[in-house]
Design an enzyme around this catalytic site. Structure first.
Site, PDB file in Angstrom:
ATOM      1  N   CYS A 154       0.824  -1.212   0.000  1.00 47.91           N
ATOM      2  CA  CYS A 154       0.000   0.000   0.000  1.00 47.91           C
ATOM      3  C   CYS A 154       0.857   1.260   0.000  1.00 47.91           C
ATOM      4  CB  CYS A 154      -0.957  -0.025   1.184  1.00 47.91           C
ATOM      5  SG  CYS A 154      -0.183  -0.388   2.781  1.00 47.91           S
ATOM      6  N   TYR A 155       1.778   1.368   0.945  1.00 49.28           N
ATOM      7  CA  TYR A 155       2.666   2.535   0.964  1.00 49.28           C
ATOM      8  C   TYR A 155       3.503   2.636  -0.318  1.00 49.28           C
ATOM      9  CZ  TYR A 155       2.018   3.204   6.093  1.00 49.28           C
ATOM     10  OH  TYR A 155       1.531   3.445   7.350  1.00 49.28           O
TER      11      TYR A 155
END
EC number: 1.2.1.38
Length: 334
Positions: A154-155
Site C-alpha cells: 500500500c505505501y
C-alpha cells in the site's frame, strides 16, 4: 468467463476483492476461502462484513487441500499472510492458475530481503525470479505476460506513483534522497484484534523507523534510496503521503506538471491536481491514487493519497487482472 478463487476472503482486503469480482462480468467466483484454522471458516462472508448482505451471501470455506481447490480454477487471489502466500502460490501456479498475490512474498527478487524483513527463508527462487511486480501504471506490458503477479504494498504504491515520473524525467537532485512521511488508517494492520489497533489505544504515531519492510521495496523498484517513515493514523482507512524532494537547478513548476501529465494522462486510476493537494476524503472507498504538488525554488513537496485497501491492495489487484486478461482496465472498479 474466468473461474476465480479468493484465499483470505474474510479479511478487509479479501472482502473488497469479493465485492469487485462479484460484479465483474468476466469473473465467476468459485469459492471464498480462509485457512483451515481460521475462526471465520464456515461463516457467511456477509455476516463477517455486513456491507455485503444481499450481495454476496456465501460461506467462507476452510482451505484444507490447495491442489484440490485449484481444480477448475483459472485465477487465484491470495489475500493472505506473507509466509502463507509463499507456501500456497507455487501450488496454484503448478496447477496452471494465474496468481495475484497481495502479500509481500514475491515483490522483491532478493532472498536476503526476506530473511531480513520478513523473517523467513525464501524457498522458491524460480518463482521469485519469474514474478512480475504489479505496479499497474508502469508494468502493464510485463503483467500481460505473467503467471505470478506480486501486487505492490500500500505505501509503496502511492510512493512510486508519486516519484517515478520525476525520476524518469531526471528532475530530482540525487544529492538529496526523497523523504516520505506516510500515514495509514488502522485497517492497514488487518482485521485481527490487537492492543495496537484497539479503539482506546489507537493514536497518531510513527512506527518502523528506518526498518519498515516497505522502504527497501520502494527503493528497489524506484532505483534510488529514500527515507521512509510510516505513521499509524487514528482513522479506519486511507493513506496520505507527504514527500519532500529537492529539484535539479532550473527545474520549474511547469516541468514537474509536464512530467506528471506525460506519465498519467492516459492512466484512468491516477488523478492529478492542477491546484492544491489531495485529501483522504477524496479517495476513501475509491480505486484512485490522487497526486498534487507544490514547488518553492528547488524544493518540491508532493502529496499522494489512496485507499490502502483499494488502490493500495484490492483495486490494484483487479486492475492488474484486467490488464493481464485484456479486459478494460477499470472494469468493475469504477
Amino acid at each position: 468467463m474466468l473461474n476465480t478463487l479468493i484465499v483470505g476472503a474474510s479479511g478487509y482486503t479479501g472482502a473488497e476483492l469479493a465485492l469487485y469480482l462479484n460484479r465483474h462480468p468476466q469473473m465467476n467466483i468459485t469459492a471464498l476461502m480462509v485457512s483451515a484454522q481460521s475462526v471465520d471458516a464456515g461463516k457467511l462472508i456477509s455476516d463477517l462484513h455486513p456491507q455485503l448482505k444481499g450481495i454476496i451471501d456465501v460461506p467462507v470455506k476452510p482451505l484444507t487441500d490447495a491442489e484440490e481447490a485449484a481444480k477448475g480454477v483459472d485465477v487465484v487471489f491470495l489475500a493472505t499472510d506473507h509466509k502463507v502466500s509463499h507456501d500456497l502460490a507455487p501450488v496454484f501456479l503448478a496447477a496452471g492458475c494465474t496468481v495475484f498475490d497481495l502479500s509481500g512474498a514475491f515483490r522483491v527478487q532478493d532472498a536476503e530481503f526476506y530473511r531480513r524483513y520478513y523473517g523467513f527463508e525464501h524457498q522458491h527462487p524460480d518463482w521469485l525470479a519469474k514474478a512480475v511486480y504489479g505496479l499497474a501504471e508502469w508494468r502493464a506490458e510485463s503483467v500481460k505476460q505473467a503467471q505470478l503477479i506480486a501486487v505492490p504494498g500500500c505505501y509503496p504504491t502511492a510512493a512510486q506513483l508519486a516519484l517515478k515520473p520525476l525520476l524518469d524525467a531526471q528532475l530530482l537532485n540525487p544529492a538529496q534522497w526523497p523523504v516520505i512521511n506516510a500515514v495509514s488508517g488502522v485497517s492497514g494492520a488487518g482485521r485481527k484484534a490487537s492492543m495496537t489497533n484497539s479503539f482506546c489505544e489507537v493514536s497518531f504515531q510513527p512506527y518502523g523507523i528506518f526498518n519498515h519492510r516497505h522502504e527497501p521495496e520502494i527503493s528497489t523498484h524506484l532505483g534510488t534510496p529514500v527515507i521512509f517513515t510510516p505513521h499509524l493514523g487514528n482513522f479506519a482507512r486511507g493513506i496520505l503521503e507527504t514527500i519532500t524532494c529537492r529539484l535539479q537547478p532550473g527545474v520549474t513548476q511547469q516541468d514537474v506538471a509536464e512530467a506528471y501529465h506525460n506519465a498519467y494522462h492516459d492512466k484512468p486510476l491516477v488523478r492529478l491536481y492542477d491546484k492544491g493537494v489531495p485529501a483522504l476524503k477524496s479517495v476513501v472507498g475509491l480505486p484512485f491514487c490522487d497526486i498534487g504538488f507544490s514547488v518553492d525554488g528547488e524544493h518540491l513537496i508532493v502529496v499522494a493519497t489512496e485507499d490502502n485497501l483499494l488502490k493500495g491492495a484490492a483495486a490494484q489487484a483487479v486492475q492488474c487482472m484486467n490488464i493481464r486478461f485484456g479486459f478494460p482496465e477499470t472494469q468493475s472498479l469504477i
